[in-house]
Each structure stands twice: as C-alpha cells, then as structure tokens.
Write a protein that holds these residues in place. Structure first.
Motif, mmCIF file in Angstrom:
data_model
loop_
_atom_site.group_PDB
_atom_site.id
_atom_site.type_symbol
_atom_site.label_atom_id
_atom_site.label_comp_id
_atom_site.label_asym_id
_atom_site.label_seq_id
_atom_site.Cartn_x
_atom_site.Cartn_y
_atom_site.Cartn_z
ATOM 1 N N GLY A 1 -2.248 7.550 -14.787
ATOM 2 C CA GLY A 1 -2.340 8.418 -15.968
ATOM 3 C C GLY A 1 -2.435 9.869 -15.559
ATOM 4 N N GLY A 2 -3.652 10.410 -15.536
ATOM 5 C CA GLY A 2 -3.836 11.784 -15.087
ATOM 6 C C GLY A 2 -4.016 12.760 -16.234
ATOM 7 N N ILE A 3 -3.763 14.042 -15.916
ATOM 8 C CA ILE A 3 -4.191 15.107 -16.826
ATOM 9 C C ILE A 3 -3.201 15.396 -17.958
ATOM 10 N N ALA B 1 -5.244 14.781 -9.364
ATOM 11 C CA ALA B 1 -5.789 15.467 -8.184
ATOM 12 C C ALA B 1 -5.372 14.848 -6.858
ATOM 13 N N ALA B 2 -4.984 13.575 -6.827
ATOM 14 C CA ALA B 2 -4.599 12.938 -5.557
ATOM 15 C C ALA B 2 -3.116 13.155 -5.251
ATOM 16 N N ARG B 3 -2.519 14.188 -5.855
ATOM 17 C CA ARG B 3 -1.070 14.418 -5.747
ATOM 18 C C ARG B 3 -0.585 14.583 -4.296
ATOM 19 N N ALA C 1 -0.970 10.361 -3.152
ATOM 20 C CA ALA C 1 -0.536 9.232 -3.999
ATOM 21 C C ALA C 1 0.989 9.150 -4.007
ATOM 22 N N THR C 2 1.507 7.913 -3.974
ATOM 23 C CA THR C 2 2.955 7.709 -3.911
ATOM 24 C C THR C 2 3.507 7.216 -5.250
ATOM 25 N N VAL C 3 4.807 7.355 -5.398
ATOM 26 C CA VAL C 3 5.475 6.889 -6.616
ATOM 27 C C VAL C 3 5.244 5.383 -6.804
ATOM 28 N N GLY C 4 5.340 4.608 -5.723
ATOM 29 C CA GLY C 4 5.141 3.156 -5.830
ATOM 30 C C GLY C 4 3.735 2.818 -6.312
ATOM 31 N N GLY C 5 2.739 3.499 -5.753
ATOM 32 C CA GLY C 5 1.353 3.268 -6.175
ATOM 33 C C GLY C 5 1.141 3.690 -7.614
ATOM 34 N N MET C 6 1.766 4.802 -8.002
ATOM 35 C CA MET C 6 1.622 5.295 -9.382
ATOM 36 C C MET C 6 2.247 4.309 -10.369
ATOM 37 N N GLN D 1 0.845 -1.205 0.000
ATOM 38 C CA GLN D 1 0.000 0.000 0.000
ATOM 39 C C GLN D 1 0.872 1.242 0.000
ATOM 40 N N GLY D 2 0.466 2.238 -0.799
ATOM 41 C CA GLY D 2 1.154 3.524 -0.796
ATOM 42 C C GLY D 2 0.279 4.542 -0.092
ATOM 43 N N GLY D 3 -0.257 5.500 -0.861
ATOM 44 C CA GLY D 3 -1.086 6.546 -0.278
ATOM 45 C C GLY D 3 -2.529 6.143 -0.059
ATOM 46 N N SER E 1 1.454 -3.722 -12.489
ATOM 47 C CA SER E 1 1.239 -5.083 -11.955
ATOM 48 C C SER E 1 0.478 -5.057 -10.621
ATOM 49 N N GLU E 2 0.152 -3.881 -10.131
ATOM 50 C CA GLU E 2 -0.770 -3.701 -8.992
ATOM 51 C C GLU E 2 -0.367 -4.501 -7.740
ATOM 52 N N GLY E 3 0.925 -4.564 -7.472
ATOM 53 C CA GLY E 3 1.382 -5.235 -6.250
ATOM 54 C C GLY E 3 1.275 -6.747 -6.304
ATOM 55 N N THR E 4 1.028 -7.328 -7.480
ATOM 56 C CA THR E 4 0.848 -8.783 -7.569
ATOM 57 C C THR E 4 2.142 -9.515 -7.902
ATOM 58 N N GLY F 1 -9.730 -0.807 -5.135
ATOM 59 C CA GLY F 1 -9.599 -1.756 -4.024
ATOM 60 C C GLY F 1 -8.363 -2.634 -4.078
ATOM 61 N N GLY F 2 -7.335 -2.238 -4.838
ATOM 62 C CA GLY F 2 -6.142 -3.080 -4.982
ATOM 63 C C GLY F 2 -5.160 -2.971 -3.830
ATOM 64 N N GLY F 3 -5.216 -1.902 -3.059
ATOM 65 C CA GLY F 3 -4.214 -1.669 -2.018
ATOM 66 C C GLY F 3 -4.707 -1.983 -0.618
HETATM 67 C C1 LIG Z 1 -9.192 12.527 -6.036
HETATM 68 C C2 LIG Z 1 -8.504 11.447 -6.815
HETATM 69 C C3 LIG Z 1 -8.127 11.673 -8.131
HETATM 70 C C4 LIG Z 1 -7.459 10.689 -8.864
HETATM 71 N N1 LIG Z 1 -7.100 10.961 -10.152
HETATM 72 C C5 LIG Z 1 -6.413 10.032 -10.851
HETATM 73 C C6 LIG Z 1 -6.015 10.296 -12.205
HETATM 74 O O1 LIG Z 1 -6.322 11.331 -12.775
HETATM 75 N N2 LIG Z 1 -5.292 9.353 -12.838
HETATM 76 C C7 LIG Z 1 -4.959 8.160 -12.243
HETATM 77 O O2 LIG Z 1 -4.296 7.339 -12.876
HETATM 78 N N3 LIG Z 1 -5.363 7.883 -10.987
HETATM 79 C C8 LIG Z 1 -6.067 8.776 -10.286
HETATM 80 N N4 LIG Z 1 -6.480 8.476 -9.011
HETATM 81 C C9 LIG Z 1 -6.234 7.132 -8.451
HETATM 82 C C10 LIG Z 1 -4.965 6.981 -7.599
HETATM 83 O O3 LIG Z 1 -4.571 8.210 -7.045
HETATM 84 C C11 LIG Z 1 -3.826 6.360 -8.407
HETATM 85 O O4 LIG Z 1 -4.193 5.045 -8.781
HETATM 86 C C12 LIG Z 1 -2.479 6.318 -7.675
HETATM 87 O O5 LIG Z 1 -1.509 5.849 -8.572
HETATM 88 C C13 LIG Z 1 -2.474 5.407 -6.456
HETATM 89 O O6 LIG Z 1 -1.307 5.665 -5.682
HETATM 90 P P1 LIG Z 1 -1.263 5.261 -4.137
HETATM 91 O O7 LIG Z 1 0.111 5.513 -3.640
HETATM 92 O O8 LIG Z 1 -2.364 5.910 -3.392
HETATM 93 O O9 LIG Z 1 -1.503 3.683 -4.234
HETATM 94 P P2 LIG Z 1 -2.444 2.749 -3.336
HETATM 95 O O10 LIG Z 1 -3.862 3.151 -3.439
HETATM 96 O O11 LIG Z 1 -1.881 2.616 -1.988
HETATM 97 O O12 LIG Z 1 -2.252 1.359 -4.119
HETATM 98 C C14 LIG Z 1 -2.696 1.212 -5.448
HETATM 99 C C15 LIG Z 1 -2.179 -0.123 -6.019
HETATM 100 O O13 LIG Z 1 -0.761 -0.091 -6.085
HETATM 101 C C16 LIG Z 1 -0.189 -1.130 -5.291
HETATM 102 N N5 LIG Z 1 1.006 -0.560 -4.654
HETATM 103 C C17 LIG Z 1 1.094 0.578 -3.904
HETATM 104 N N6 LIG Z 1 2.360 0.795 -3.543
HETATM 105 C C18 LIG Z 1 3.099 -0.224 -4.061
HETATM 106 C C19 LIG Z 1 4.473 -0.568 -4.022
HETATM 107 N N7 LIG Z 1 5.363 0.182 -3.382
HETATM 108 N N8 LIG Z 1 4.869 -1.697 -4.662
HETATM 109 C C20 LIG Z 1 3.987 -2.483 -5.314
HETATM 110 N N9 LIG Z 1 2.669 -2.208 -5.375
HETATM 111 C C21 LIG Z 1 2.233 -1.092 -4.759
HETATM 112 C C22 LIG Z 1 -1.290 -1.531 -4.320
HETATM 113 O O14 LIG Z 1 -1.120 -2.874 -3.888
HETATM 114 C C23 LIG Z 1 -2.529 -1.335 -5.162
HETATM 115 O O15 LIG Z 1 -2.741 -2.431 -5.996
HETATM 116 C C24 LIG Z 1 -7.179 9.431 -8.258
HETATM 117 C C25 LIG Z 1 -7.567 9.193 -6.938
HETATM 118 C C26 LIG Z 1 -8.232 10.177 -6.218
HETATM 119 C C27 LIG Z 1 -8.605 9.880 -4.799
#
Ligand SMILES: Cc1cc2nc3c(=O)[nH]c(=O)nc-3n(C[C@H](O)[C@H](O)[C@H](O)COP(=O)(O)OP(=O)(O)OC[C@H]3O[C@@H](n4cnc5c(N)ncnc54)[C@H](O)[C@@H]3O)c2cc1C
Length: 462
Positions: free
Chosen positions: A153-155, A137-139, A142-147, A70-72, A202-205, A78-80
């Motif tokens: 993607g984004g804007i 918007a979740a800047r 949201a973390t680099v690992g999650g991204m 899990q990152g941010g 790969s969504e942490g899989t 529901g992947g994290g």
């Molecule tokens: C207001 C809002 C706006 C958003 N806008 C966009 C947008 O425009 N574009 C977009 O693409 N997304 C958007 N998102 C979705 C989200 O912010 C992204 O998917 C972001 O990349 C998730 O990062 P996170 O650190 O929160 O990851 P998490 O939610 O913690 O995890 C997401 C997935 O990544 C995996 N993961 C996290 N960290 C790691 C790691 N270190 N190693 C391996 N797997 C990991 C998790 O297991 C999970 O499957 C938005 C979300 C919100 C709330």
C-alpha cells in the motif's frame, strides 16, 4: 544435512557463485527486517532469468525442499524468510531479475523484472515524465515482486489505490515449474480468470513472480507538504475530510502521535517540527501540475488551526525534512527493541475510538511496554507497534488483533499475513473463504512447495 544433489542441480542452473551456502553469507536471507522472524535455509539462490526460476522451482519440488521467494526482505510479517522449524527451504532471491523495460508513454505502462527495486523504478518512470503510483519508506530495498506478493500500500493509496491497481499483468512460475505470462499490456482483456490478480497478495504461496506489466501515473510538477498539530484524532480525521474537499491533488495524509514523533527526534537528532508539541499530527501532501500551495494554505486556514501549529514546505528539501518525522518512525521503533508490529485497518469513522481502545487492551496484558501508533489516516490504516514483550509472547498479538476484529477491521491492511498473523486469519476471513483459499492453494501447489506456513497456517497438502 544439506541436500548435495539439489545443491549440485541448483549450481548447474544459476551458476555456482549464485548458490549461497556459507552460514555468514546465508544469514541475511534467513532473518526478516524486524528481527522477529526467521530460520535456517538450505541455501539462497539468485536466478537472473525466468527460465532459471522455473528450473530452480522444479529442482526444489523434485527434492521435496520448500521454496521461499524473497525480494528486498523488507516485509514486516515474516513471509519472505524460512520458518523456525521444518525442512530448511531454498530461499529464492529475486533481486537479479532486475530488467527495466522501455516505458510505453502512450499506454502509460512499463514491463519490469520482479527484482527491480522501487526507487530504481521510480527513477526510470520519472525519466519518461511519469511516476509509480505506490510509494513508501522502504523504497530503497523493496522490490516489485515483493510489492505484488504483499499487495503493498503506502502513502498514496488514497489517490491511486494499492499495488493491485497498478498490475496490468504478470509473468510467474508455478509450483510445478510451469511459467504463465500476461505481459501484453492489454488493459481490457476479459478472457476468464484473472490469474495475475490472483497472485497479487498471495505472498509467495501460489507462484514466484518473475516480471510485471505495471501502470504508471502522471508525474507531479509541484508538491506542497504541511504538518499540522491537533488536540486529538477526531479533529485530525475531520481535517482530512475538509482538506480533500477543498484542495485537489491531496495524495497523502499520514497520522502521527507525539510519542512517535519524539522517538524519531531522539533517535535521529532532529528538532521538533513545531514550537509546541501537539497530541496528534497530520502530515498532508498535495501534488499536481500546477502549484497547490495557496489552495492548501487557504484550506488549512479554513480549518481554524493556529499558524504556529502548522509547518508548510514547498521545496524538495523542506518536504524531505517534514517527511522524515514520518518515514523514520519504523526504523526509530526498531532501533531499541524487536517490536510486535500490527498493520491493521478499521473503519475511518471508528479510528479515533480505536486508538485508546487498543492502548488499554495492550496495557491489560503487558505492563511497562512502549506502544507507538501511526498510519495512513484516509485508509483507516494504523500501524500499532508494541515494544517490550518477548518476540515469541503472543498475548499482545491476541489482544490487539482481537480488538481489531471487535472494531470491524482487518488484521492486515497492507503488509500481509505472512507467518506473523497466519494463526489469526479467521478473525478477518470466514471459514468458507479460508476453505476456498485452501482449495486454490492445493490446486496450484499440491505438494505444498511454495512458502509453507505463510498465510495459510494449518494447510494439509496431498
Ligand atoms: C521502513 C519500512 C516501511 C514500510 N512501509 C510500508 C508501507 O507504507 N506500505 C506497505 O505496504 N509496506 C510497507 N513496508 C513493508 C514492505 O516494504 C512491503 O511489504 C514490500 O512490499 C516488501 O517487498 P520486498 O521486496 O522487501 O519483499 P520481501 O520482504 O522479500 O517478501 C515479502 C513477501 O513477498 C513474497 N515475495 C517476494 N518476492 C516475490 C516474488 N518475486 N514472487 C513471489 N513472492 C515474492 C515473499 O515470499 C514474502 O511473502 C515497509 C517496510 C519497511 C522496512
């Protein structure tokens, strides 16, 4: 029943204060941003170094307890977070992996920890006169690992591509605790399988990402935003084509509808941006090293849009005001209900036809619901949000994703498959592709330790 031996081992690895077991402290790690997905975890652990991640993964695997990275926790599928059933996993929170390496201005690259928050990375790159290509918007969370794990993607995808295009190399811990590392920053490196790119999306899989070598882009000196009202989506899509032809540096083109805009105004007490409402709105932004305002104004005039249907902003405060109508949408939708969220792509040429088609499809299975659509128009990426049906009622999911398949689209544009869409993966990937993905999963994670139930729902592991 918590596995006391595993908890003891994890405390030895990361320190007792970073193994969170109390129910109220665990709670934020157990439920996702939307409130629709989640389940109990054994504990949340917060490692601060790759070697702690490796030891933690080994400990979890040894105890046959799944690991959810899990990152941010801003992911929307529901992947994290843990699933509702099965053995409660360890949530491995990457947020303390927050090292920011020095920006290499010659290579336009930087090495950062997986837990670095996007806004902090933006500030760090900005201080060196560069910028991060991906933004959304979740800047702030949201973390680099999650991204990387979601291939966010984004804007600005229309200008710079998604997260995949920014990844030069990764450091990651595999399911058996092995660490693989490609952080040298070589942009040309054809030495076999690109393992870093395999982990993107790969969504942490397949692995836990611990650090990344990322590309940066030139920072813009000037930026101009314009919100333009249209009578329909067809006109808005055509306008994007014209504006991209007429103005260099268009790096964002967002589509909004009147219903969504009114929701933001109601929820956040904002005044409408234009004197009279329009059916559809385009929020475009152009940026570069020179001022593009005149070019953008001329291009909008060329579109034949009446002046009272356009709001232009040149300074940071004005642009922020216009962007609020778009960036507060996700929060406005979640403020009143737990929505079913669909992040989909259709061919841009079919976007205008898709919107009414998906609205009618929803109306066929669920009456009296609220449907809010918005999206990144140049990518054919729409976010369809349906509020009203209970979280576990999947009739709406069936019709929306079915409609996407009928339009030749993808059931996930940028948020990933997660737990939310695993059941529908076959709508976007062929049996041969799913079999190949399962073979990769089995090869790298034969025990099914990492994020079971995410992305590949029905995987049987050895
Ligand atoms: C207001 C809002 C706006 C958003 N806008 C966009 C947008 O425009 N574009 C977009 O693409 N997304 C958007 N998102 C979705 C989200 O912010 C992204 O998917 C972001 O990349 C998730 O990062 P996170 O650190 O929160 O990851 P998490 O939610 O913690 O995890 C997401 C997935 O990544 C995996 N993961 C996290 N960290 C790691 C790691 N270190 N190693 C391996 N797997 C990991 C998790 O297991 C999970 O499957 C938005 C979300 C919100 C709330």
């Amino acid at each position: 029943v918590p596995d006391e031996r595993l908890l003891h081992e994890l405390r030895e690895i990361v320190g007792a204060e970073h193994v969170l077991t109390e129910a109220d402290v665990r709670a934020p790690f157990e439920r996702d941003w939307t409130g629709r997905f989640g389940g109990p975890c054994t504990c949340a652990v917060r490692p601060s170094a790759a070697r702690e991640v490796a030891a933690g993964v080994r400990a979890g695997a040894g105890a046959h307890v799944p690991i959810v990275a899990q990152g941010g926790n801003t992911g929307l599928v529901g992947g994290g977070v843990p699933g509702p059933s099965g053995r409660p996993p360890v949530v491995l929170s990457a947020t303390r992996l927050d090292g920011l390496g020095e920006v290499d201005a010659d290579a336009r690259q930087v090495t950062v920890g997986a837990g670095v928050v996007l806004a902090d990375l933006q500030e760090h790159a900005g201080a060196a006169g560069l910028a991060v290509a991906v933004d959304f918007a979740a800047r702030g969370s949201a973390t680099v690992g999650g991204m990387i794990a979601t291939n966010a993607g984004g804007i600005h995808v229309m200008a710079h591509g998604s997260m995949r295009a920014q990844v030069v190399g990764l450091e990651a811990v595999l399911a058996d605790g092995t660490t693989i590392s490609r952080l040298s920053g070589l942009t040309k490196d054809n030495t076999g399988y690109d393992l870093s790119q395999l982990l993107v999306g790969s969504e942490g899989t397949l692995a836990v990402v611990t650090a990344a070598r990322l590309r940066l882009v030139e920072a813009a000196v000037h930026a101009t935003a314009a919100l333009i009202g249209f009578d329909d989506v067809t006109d808005a899509v055509a306008a994007v084509r014209t504006l991209r032809g007429d103005v260099t540096g268009i790096h964002a083109a967002e589509l909004l509808f009147d219903g969504g805009l009114r929701l933001v105004c109601e929820q956040f007490g904002l005044a409408p941006p234009l004197p009279r409402p329009a059916a559809a709105y385009l929020l475009v932004e152009a940026a570069g090293r020179t001022d593009v305002t005149d070019a953008l104004a001329a291009a909008i005039e060329h579109l034949g849009v009446a002046p009272e249907r356009t709001a232009v902003a040149v300074d940071a405060a004005g642009r922020h005001r216009l962007w609020q109508y778009r960036e507060l949408l996700t929060s406005a939708i979640s403020a009143t209900a737990v929505p079913h969220k669909f992040d989909v792509t259709v061919p841009v040429s079919r976007l205008a036809a898709f919107v009414p088609a998906v609205e009618s499809a929803v109306a066929r299975v669920a009456g009296g619901v609220q449907v809010v659509v918005f999206g990144h128009v140049a990518d054919g990426n729409l976010h369809v949000n349906v509020s009203g049906p209970p979280p576990d009622d999947e009739a709406v999911d069936d019709v929306v994703l079915g409609e996407v398949a009928r339009f030749g689209g993808s059931i996930s544009a940028e948020h990933g498959i997660g737990r939310a869409k695993a059941r529908w993966l076959h709508l976007s990937r062929s049996p041969a592709e799913i079999a190949a993905m399962q073979a990769i999963k089995r090869a790298l994670d034969p025990g099914g330790v990492l994020n079971p139930g995410v992305l590949l729902a029905d995987l049987t592991t050895s």
